[in-house]
Design an enzyme around this catalytic site. Structure first.
Site, short mmCIF file in Angstrom:
data_model
loop_
_atom_site.label_atom_id
_atom_site.label_comp_id
_atom_site.label_asym_id
_atom_site.label_seq_id
_atom_site.Cartn_x
_atom_site.Cartn_y
_atom_site.Cartn_z
N TYR A 156 0.86 -1.20 -0.14
CA TYR A 156 -0.03 -0.02 0.06
C TYR A 156 0.90 1.21 -0.11
O TYR A 156 0.59 2.41 -0.52
CB TYR A 156 -1.12 0.04 1.16
N LYS A 163 -3.11 8.54 2.74
CA LYS A 163 -4.48 8.58 3.25
C LYS A 163 -4.22 8.96 4.70
O LYS A 163 -5.09 9.64 5.35
CB LYS A 163 -4.87 6.99 3.49
O1 0WE Z 1 -6.70 3.02 -1.73
C1 0WE Z 1 -6.56 2.19 -2.38
C2 0WE Z 1 -6.58 2.32 -3.91
C3 0WE Z 1 -5.28 2.86 -4.33
C4 0WE Z 1 -4.58 2.93 -5.62
C5 0WE Z 1 -4.58 1.75 -6.26
C6 0WE Z 1 -3.91 1.78 -7.69
C7 0WE Z 1 -3.87 0.78 -8.41
C8 0WE Z 1 -3.57 0.80 -9.80
C9 0WE Z 1 -4.07 3.93 -6.06
N1 0WE Z 1 -3.55 4.38 -7.15
C10 0WE Z 1 -3.29 3.16 -7.81
N2 0WE Z 1 -2.53 3.25 -9.01
C11 0WE Z 1 -2.47 2.11 -10.01
O2 0WE Z 1 -2.06 2.32 -10.97
N3 0WE Z 1 -7.40 0.98 -2.11
C12 0WE Z 1 -7.77 0.91 -0.49
C13 0WE Z 1 -7.49 -0.31 -2.63
C14 0WE Z 1 -6.07 -0.98 -2.46
O3 0WE Z 1 -4.86 -0.52 -3.15
C15 0WE Z 1 -3.98 -1.48 -2.62
C16 0WE Z 1 -4.37 -2.13 -1.68
C17 0WE Z 1 -5.57 -2.06 -1.52
C18 0WE Z 1 -6.64 -2.56 -0.78
C19 0WE Z 1 -2.37 -1.16 -3.12
C20 0WE Z 1 -1.61 -2.18 -2.67
C21 0WE Z 1 -2.23 -2.88 -1.69
C22 0WE Z 1 -3.50 -3.08 -1.31
#
Ligand code: 0WE
Length: 256
Positions: A156, A163
């Site tokens: 993450y 966040k």
């Molecule tokens: O906040 C999020 C999503 C955040 C996110 C995800 C991506 C994937 C594709 C922000 N930027 C990108 N950029 C990209 O190119 N989440 C809470 C979902 C999430 O994202 C993760 C998670 C989880 C759960 C990323 C890594 C590990 C776990």
């Protein structure tokens, strides 16, 4: 939870699996009239198709990294609605490399992008919407966070830092805007399969830990996140501000 006669702005809809879209549907169901934004030409068609399924929704461009596009929202919303009762902020992005490399290797540019899109955008959007919210005697702003703001989850990375900045921004905005009767809160959702999380290596491990360890022994559905957001948008939460509400089947309370 009734939102009849209320006007809302929803930022962060990418497709039908978006948490922002689940909130938009629930808010429309509760009687609100909505404006949805799209960040770029690639996502415009998705957002237009989804908005067309709502009653009388407005679609506006808004790349949250652009001060000009954020500034242009205010007159457009004023013309469409003559004011605003709530804002849902569900925009987040970090460059993919930053979510697979080691955190210690986070680039200056990746850090900047993640914080700009995922945290500063709430501040800028709030600032642009204050005059519209004031016209309606105050309102409610809700953003979307994740427990990675507080604790470390594999990959993450810089999104956790973004966040954390977002959650601190919720508290500072709540203090700043409270005297104008504008509340600012976050919903911290447990892991859900969306465009933003699909394809992330380790997501299935996180979802399995969620089902095994959360007190309710299950994951969350989009509608359950949306219902919590609806509470924070509605009159029912009128004394709640500066709060980060965990909607994770209790996962965060468990130590082992
Ligand atoms: O906040 C999020 C999503 C955040 C996110 C995800 C991506 C994937 C594709 C922000 N930027 C990108 N950029 C990209 O190119 N989440 C809470 C979902 C999430 O994202 C993760 C998670 C989880 C759960 C990323 C890594 C590990 C776990």
């Amino acid at each position: 939870m009734d939102l009849t006669g209320k006007f809302g702005l929803i930022v962060g809809v990418a497709n039908k699996r978006s948490i922002s879209w689940a909130i938009a549907q629930a808010a429309a169901q509760a009687g609100a009239r909505l404006a949805l934004t799209y960040p770029n030409a690639r996502l415009e068609e998705n957002v237009r198709e989804l908005a067309a399924t709502l009653d009388n929704a407005v679609v506006l461009p808004c790349d949250v990294t652009s001060d000009e596009q954020i500034a242009a929202l205010t007159p457009s919303l004023d013309q469409a609605f003559g004011g605003l009762d709530f804002v849902v902020h569900g925009a987040a992005f970090a460059p993919a490399a930053e979510l697979s490399n080691r955190f210690v290797q986070t680039s200056r540019e990746g850090f900047h992008t993640a914080l700009d899109v995922s945290a500063y955008s709430l501040v800028a959007l709030a600032n642009a919407c204050v005059p519209l919210l004031e016209k309606r005697g105050g309102g409610s702003i809700v953003t979307l966070s994740h427990i990675g703001a507080e604790r470390v989850f594999p990959n993450y990375n810089v999104m956790g830092v973004a966040k954390a900045a977002l959650e601190a921004s919720v508290r500072y905005l709540a203090a700043d805007l409270g005297p104008q009767n504008i509340r600012v809160n976050a919903v911290s959702a447990g892991p859900i399969k969306t465009l933003a999380s699909a394809g992330i290596p380790g997501l299935s491990v996180m979802m399995q830990a969620q089902r095994e360890r959360a007190p309710l022994r299950r994951g969350m559905e989009l509608g359950e996140i949306a219902d919590a957001a609806l509470f924070l948008l509605s009159h029912a939460s009128r004394a709640v501000t500066g709060e980060v509400m965990m909607v994770d089947a209790g996962y965060h309370v468990v130590g082992l």
